[in-house]
Write a protein that holds these residues in place. Structure first.
Motif, mmCIF file in Angstrom:
data_model
loop_
_atom_site.group_PDB
_atom_site.id
_atom_site.type_symbol
_atom_site.label_atom_id
_atom_site.label_comp_id
_atom_site.label_asym_id
_atom_site.label_seq_id
_atom_site.Cartn_x
_atom_site.Cartn_y
_atom_site.Cartn_z
ATOM 1 N N LEU A 85 0.827 -1.200 0.000
ATOM 2 C CA LEU A 85 0.000 0.000 0.000
ATOM 3 C C LEU A 85 0.866 1.257 0.000
ATOM 4 N N SER A 86 0.272 2.362 -0.445
ATOM 5 C CA SER A 86 1.032 3.586 -0.692
ATOM 6 C C SER A 86 1.178 4.489 0.516
ATOM 7 N N SER A 87 0.476 4.216 1.605
ATOM 8 C CA SER A 87 0.575 5.082 2.783
ATOM 9 C C SER A 87 0.540 4.252 4.043
ATOM 10 N N GLU A 88 1.057 4.832 5.142
ATOM 11 C CA GLU A 88 1.126 4.093 6.386
ATOM 12 C C GLU A 88 -0.243 4.067 7.069
ATOM 13 N N PHE A 89 -0.369 3.170 8.071
ATOM 14 C CA PHE A 89 -1.701 2.803 8.535
ATOM 15 C C PHE A 89 -2.464 3.911 9.239
ATOM 16 N N MET A 90 -1.787 4.854 9.923
ATOM 17 C CA MET A 90 -2.538 5.867 10.650
ATOM 18 C C MET A 90 -3.311 6.775 9.712
ATOM 19 N N SER A 91 -2.861 6.902 8.463
ATOM 20 C CA SER A 91 -3.617 7.702 7.501
ATOM 21 C C SER A 91 -5.008 7.124 7.275
ATOM 22 N N SER A 92 -5.124 5.804 7.454
ATOM 23 C CA SER A 92 -6.417 5.154 7.262
ATOM 24 C C SER A 92 -7.427 5.604 8.303
ATOM 25 N N PHE A 93 -6.963 5.855 9.520
ATOM 26 C CA PHE A 93 -7.850 6.299 10.580
ATOM 27 C C PHE A 93 -8.242 7.771 10.404
ATOM 28 N N ARG A 94 -7.534 8.476 9.525
ATOM 29 C CA ARG A 94 -7.908 9.845 9.180
ATOM 30 C C ARG A 94 -8.839 9.860 7.967
ATOM 31 N N GLY A 95 -9.277 8.683 7.535
ATOM 32 C CA GLY A 95 -10.205 8.598 6.424
ATOM 33 C C GLY A 95 -9.565 8.660 5.065
ATOM 34 N N GLU A 96 -8.257 8.387 4.984
ATOM 35 C CA GLU A 96 -7.553 8.475 3.711
ATOM 36 C C GLU A 96 -7.406 7.085 3.080
ATOM 37 N N PRO A 97 -7.659 6.971 1.780
ATOM 38 C CA PRO A 97 -7.454 5.688 1.101
ATOM 39 C C PRO A 97 -5.971 5.446 0.839
ATOM 40 N N ALA A 98 -5.637 4.241 0.392
ATOM 41 C CA ALA A 98 -4.258 3.898 0.035
ATOM 42 C C ALA A 98 -4.284 3.084 -1.253
ATOM 43 N N ASP A 99 -3.417 3.466 -2.182
ATOM 44 C CA ASP A 99 -3.349 2.765 -3.459
ATOM 45 C C ASP A 99 -2.500 1.505 -3.357
ATOM 46 N N VAL A 100 -2.714 0.606 -4.302
ATOM 47 C CA VAL A 100 -1.904 -0.604 -4.411
ATOM 48 C C VAL A 100 -0.524 -0.243 -4.934
#
Length: 372
Positions: A303-318
């Protein structure tokens, strides 16, 4: 080595690995991820289906979400599963059976949150937050410094959970010694300010973790694998470090290995980042080099970003896996733990092993709420 990307991924990731008395069919693990889908601390059929689905799709080793050991201050949610009591353990036995039926292997992650506990929270509202010195890990009220009796009780709780894991058919255990939870609070100088045998220099700060490992080792069969998860970073401080040099990391790992740890699971936010200046080795690479034990790497795999970004509502690319495969091929580490990518795409392992990477799904925050 064949030039085909498909065969390269299959050959490098598809190799079996033996850890103590456990043989894992490939080098892919599912990282532990707290989900809070176990009301009353009991994992139900949906939890069994969740893990079995990923095992059926090719994940070799599943590491469960953190599970609370039997201590009043161990948890801070009534929806996180427990690893004690008749009903929760029966539920976990059904989870292990489902994973085995799907061809996978599974270990529970045993957890005590320590000073990360919210005062007054379930499952035992009256239990105080406790830690090595009562020092909070974030902007919260101080808690209670653990007495020697408290330490003995917690060590015994981990050992009891380890024995229960083997009795319920699990394939090993993982001890959560990372991210500023209780075991890590003893390892970290910021939260461990004790002046007795459990505090002081780095070696003294490893005593609590080593005693837990040794107690668990004594409670299970000699070849029952014990994984130990560690991290430099903390949930409250990404810049925190337990070890400033390879020499300090070796001093940290040696007593844990001597106590009976079989595998080090090295949690990083981005697996490709070097652990120390002057070397490209990541934390798992250094742990393997210094301890001689197998290691697990983790952190934003695929994935293109680290996991805490996910809790900020941000998607992550393959993203591609070439660098990961290069590192695994040269034996920088032994296993690769995948987290959010497996939440977003339960078939991730099968697609990677089969060379169907064009079919991989990006991560979206909605995946955090996925029941299965």
């Amino acid at each position: 080595m064949a030039n085909s990307p498909t065969s390269r991924a299959a050959q490098i990731l598809g190799r079996p690995l033996t850890l103590g008395g456990l043989t894992v069919r490939n080098r892919l693990a599912m990282a532990p991820m707290t989900r809070e889908y176990s009301p009353g601390g009991v994992p139900g059929p949906d939890v069994a289906a969740y893990y079995a689905r990923r095992a059926a799709a090719g994940v070799g080793l599943l590491i469960t979400e953190g599970t609370y050991v039997d201590h009043p201050s161990a948890g801070t949610s009534d929806r996180v599963p427990r690893f004690h009591g008749e009903e929760p353990l029966a539920g976990w036995g059904r989870v292990a059976d489902a994973v085995h039926a799907a061809g996978g292997r599974i270990v529970p992650q045993l957890w005590h949150v320590g000073m990360a506990r919210d005062a007054g929270a379930p499952p035992v509202p009256e239990a105080p937050p406790v830690g090595p010195s009562g020092v909070p890990v974030k902007d919260s009220e101080p808690g209670r410094a653990m007495t020697l009796d408290d330490i003995d009780d917690v060590v015994a709780a981990f050992a009891s959970a380890a024995a229960a894991a083997e009795a319920r058919g699990f394939d090993g255990i993982e001890l959560h010694g990372a991210h500023a939870y209780l075991i890590d609070q003893f390892l970290w100088a910021h939260t461990n300010r004790r002046d007795d045998a459990y505090g002081g220099d780095l070696l003294a700060r490893t005593r609590f973790a080593a005693e837990i490992i040794a107690a668990c080792r004594g409670a299970v069969s000699p070849d029952f694998p014990i994984l130990f998860r560690l991290s430099q970073w903390k949930m409250s401080d990404y810049t925190a470090r337990l070890a400033e040099s390879p020499q300090e990391l070796e001093a940290l790992l040696a007593p844990l290995a001597e106590a009976g740890a079989d595998v080090f699971h090295c949690s990083t936010r981005r697996y490709w980042e070097p652990a120390f200046e002057g070397s490209g080795l990541n934390l798992a690479g250094w742990a393997r080099k210094l301890s001689g034990l197998p290691t697990v790497t983790v952190g934003s795999v695929g994935l293109s970003s680290e996991f805490m970004s996910s809790f900020r509502g941000e998607p992550a690319d393959v993203t591609g896996l070439d660098d990961l495969l290069d590192r695994l091929e040269r034996e920088e580490f032994d296993l690769v733990a995948v987290g959010r990518a497996l939440l977003a795409d339960p078939e991730w392992a099968a697609k990677v092993l089969d060379g169907r990477t064009a079919e991989l799904k990006p991560f979206t925050p909605e995946a955090l709420g996925s029941l299965y």
